[in-house]
Scaffold this active site. Structure first.
Site, PDB file in Angstrom:
ATOM      1  N   CYS A 124      40.687  45.223  50.385  1.00 40.48           N
ATOM      2  CA  CYS A 124      41.814  44.802  49.561  1.00 40.48           C
ATOM      3  C   CYS A 124      43.080  44.598  50.379  1.00 40.48           C
ATOM      4  CB  CYS A 124      42.066  45.843  48.458  1.00 40.48           C
ATOM      5  SG  CYS A 124      42.148  47.526  49.060  1.00 40.48           S
ATOM      6  N   ALA A 178      34.368  40.736  37.158  1.00 47.30           N
ATOM      7  CA  ALA A 178      33.182  39.896  37.071  1.00 47.30           C
ATOM      8  C   ALA A 178      32.785  39.260  38.393  1.00 47.30           C
ATOM      9  CB  ALA A 178      33.404  38.803  36.017  1.00 47.30           C
ATOM     10  N   HIS A 179      33.762  38.882  39.223  1.00 50.97           N
ATOM     11  CA  HIS A 179      33.390  38.180  40.451  1.00 50.97           C
ATOM     12  C   HIS A 179      32.726  39.106  41.469  1.00 50.97           C
ATOM     13  CE1 HIS A 179      36.617  39.412  43.391  1.00 50.97           C
ATOM     14  NE2 HIS A 179      37.186  39.805  42.275  1.00 50.97           N
ATOM     15  N   THR A 190      41.774  44.029  38.709  1.00 48.67           N
ATOM     16  CA  THR A 190      43.050  44.664  39.055  1.00 48.67           C
ATOM     17  C   THR A 190      43.917  44.838  37.812  1.00 48.67           C
ATOM     18  OG1 THR A 190      43.057  43.847  41.332  1.00 48.67           O
ATOM     19  CG2 THR A 190      45.196  44.360  40.356  1.00 48.67           C
TER      20      THR A 190
END
Length: 463
Positions: free
Chosen positions: A320, A195-196, A70
């Site tokens: 989201c 990355a997650h 984000t």
């Protein structure tokens, strides 16, 4: 417990865990310092940057690490808009972008900029022609995700990038959902990732800004990460993120084929096992591990709780914004059913047996939820034709209740007759027309009424 929500956050990859533990001992020092510990930390950081750049297909000096995907989106959009402010203040986004992009667009609009939102087809994809038509002489930046986070539809990035290149407009690609499966093709200008989403640790994102893009970092100056990501680098997290990206890419070809077969099985079997279901998104041009289906007469949150009790972790609504009560902006833009939606996103290594058990459990779970909500059973068609009308007062009731009430009474009016559903739930604006399409009824339109909106449905000969 079967975890089917990798699109929200993938389980930590074993390689990421190993790299994280190893770099905690080696990468704790300041990489800007010249002493031994600092040099060791710098070597780890540089190696991670090179590995990530190779996986993405960019130069190492074009890539910086941020504190999240984000943050990478917010930073990339703000910096490019500032760097190109002399060109103009027009921003283009698609209607199905991640909330991080849409929130940046809202801030830009509030600061006096202009924003064009490109609509999508029912599959969730933009039309390259429609995107090209949105480009203007004052367009400073265009944004398009590589694949949708909620329904898995892949976007025509290469075609849109070519249109942007011809117009001299940089294209920012949010690649958070697709980077695990391969490079983003096409002549994009900026790219972001998290990355997650691919099995790395949370708290690490990346931003790529191609050479030649006019870019002006915003906020106080900082010497780290080319001035684009201030603050001390999380070297253990960055090393683990880069290592896990390389690891999942090595597994991508085999796992892509295997997981696509499993999601194809779900796509095919769910409509056979559960009545009144719509599987949404492009059936072919989609991510291999992700699909979404929507069930009539079902509240999504209730269904998720019941599936959780059965041992399945899935998501509902926009990935989201699922904590809100508003309909998914993605499903709304697609014009598909939003109520009772379930997103299944399989992590690497998901056993086929887990999918089989999910398909065994799902029909009974949906039926139980529908029974609690008083969903209707099918009724015989009425053949008498006369001008009759019926009003359903569903004000103050959340979807799917207005749709359930409509389904209960549609056979109480003759063919050609109308039902007016009064509702103040925003989801009804999407779900009632979607119900009409699924049940072969005519959606006439909406009219303002005291306290809400009247949705008018005309009965056809068959249900």
């Amino acid at each position: 417990m079967s975890y089917f929500d990798a699109a929200s956050s993938a389980p930590l990859h074993p390689v990421a865990r190993q790299a994280l533990q190893a770099s905690l001992d080696e990468g704790w020092a300041d990489p800007a310092r010249l002493y031994r510990e600092g040099r060791r930390a710098r070597l780890l950081l540089d190696a991670a940057r090179e590995a990530a750049a190779e996986a993405i297909g960019c130069r190492p000096d074009e890539l910086v690490f941020t504190t999240s995907g984000t943050r990478a989106v917010h930073t990339g959009i703000a910096g490019t808009l500032a760097g190109r402010h002399r060109v103009g203040r027009h921003l283009i986004v698609s209607a199905v972008e991640h909330s991080s992009v849409l929130h940046s667009a809202e801030v830009h609009r509030n600061q006096g900029g202009t924003v064009s939102e490109v609509p999508v087809l029912r599959t969730g994809a933009v039309s390259p022609d429609a995107y090209a038509e949105a480009l203007r002489p004052d367009t400073a930046l265009a944004c398009l995700q590589s694949a949708n986070h909620e329904v898995g539809t892949e976007q025509p990035v290469a075609a849109v990038a070519e249109a942007c290149r011809a117009a001299g407009v940089p294209l920012l690609v949010d690649a958070a959902q697709s980077l695990a499966w391969g490079r983003v093709e096409g002549g994009w200008s900026l790219l972001t990732g998290s990355a997650h989403k691919w099995g790395g640790p949370a708290g690490v994102g990346l931003l790529v800004v191609r050479k030649g893009v006019r870019y002006a970092p915003q906020g106080p100056a900082d010497e780290r990460e080319s001035g684009r990501a201030p603050g001390f680098e999380n070297i253990p997290g960055i090393v683990a993120a880069a290592a896990s990206l390389r690891a999942v890419r090595a597994e991508a070809a085999a796992e892509s084929a295997r997981l696509r077969e499993l999601t194809d099985r779900i796509r095919a079997r769910v409509p056979e096992l559960v009545p009144d279901v719509e599987v949404v998104g492009d059936p072919v041009r989609r991510l291999p591990h992700l699909l979404t289906f929507s069930c009539l007469y079902v509240d999504g949150e209730t269904l998720l709780h019941e599936l959780d009790r059965e041992g399945f972790s899935v998501s509902s609504g926009s990935s989201c914004t699922s904590s809100t009560l508003t309909p998914s902006h993605v499903l709304r833009a697609m014009g598909v059913l939003s109520e009772g939606n379930v997103r299944v996103s399989l992590p690497l290594g998901t056993p086929a047996e887990d999918v089989d058990r999910f398909l065994d459990v799902l029909p009974g779970t949906v039926a139980a939820v529908r029974e609690k909500l008083g969903a209707p059973a099918s009724a015989p068609a009425v053949t008498v034709v006369r001008d009759d009308s019926l009003v359903v007062d569903a004000l103050g009731k959340r979807c799917p209740i207005p749709v359930i009430e409509l389904a209960k009474v549609i056979t109480d009016v003759p063919v050609g007759g109308t039902v007016r559903v009064l509702s103040d739930d925003e989801a009804a604006r999407l779900d009632i027309p979607a119900w009409c399409e699924m049940r072969n009824q005519e959606y006439v339109g909406e009219e303002p009424t005291e306290g809400g909106t009247a949705y008018v449905v005309r009965r056809r000969a068959a249900l």
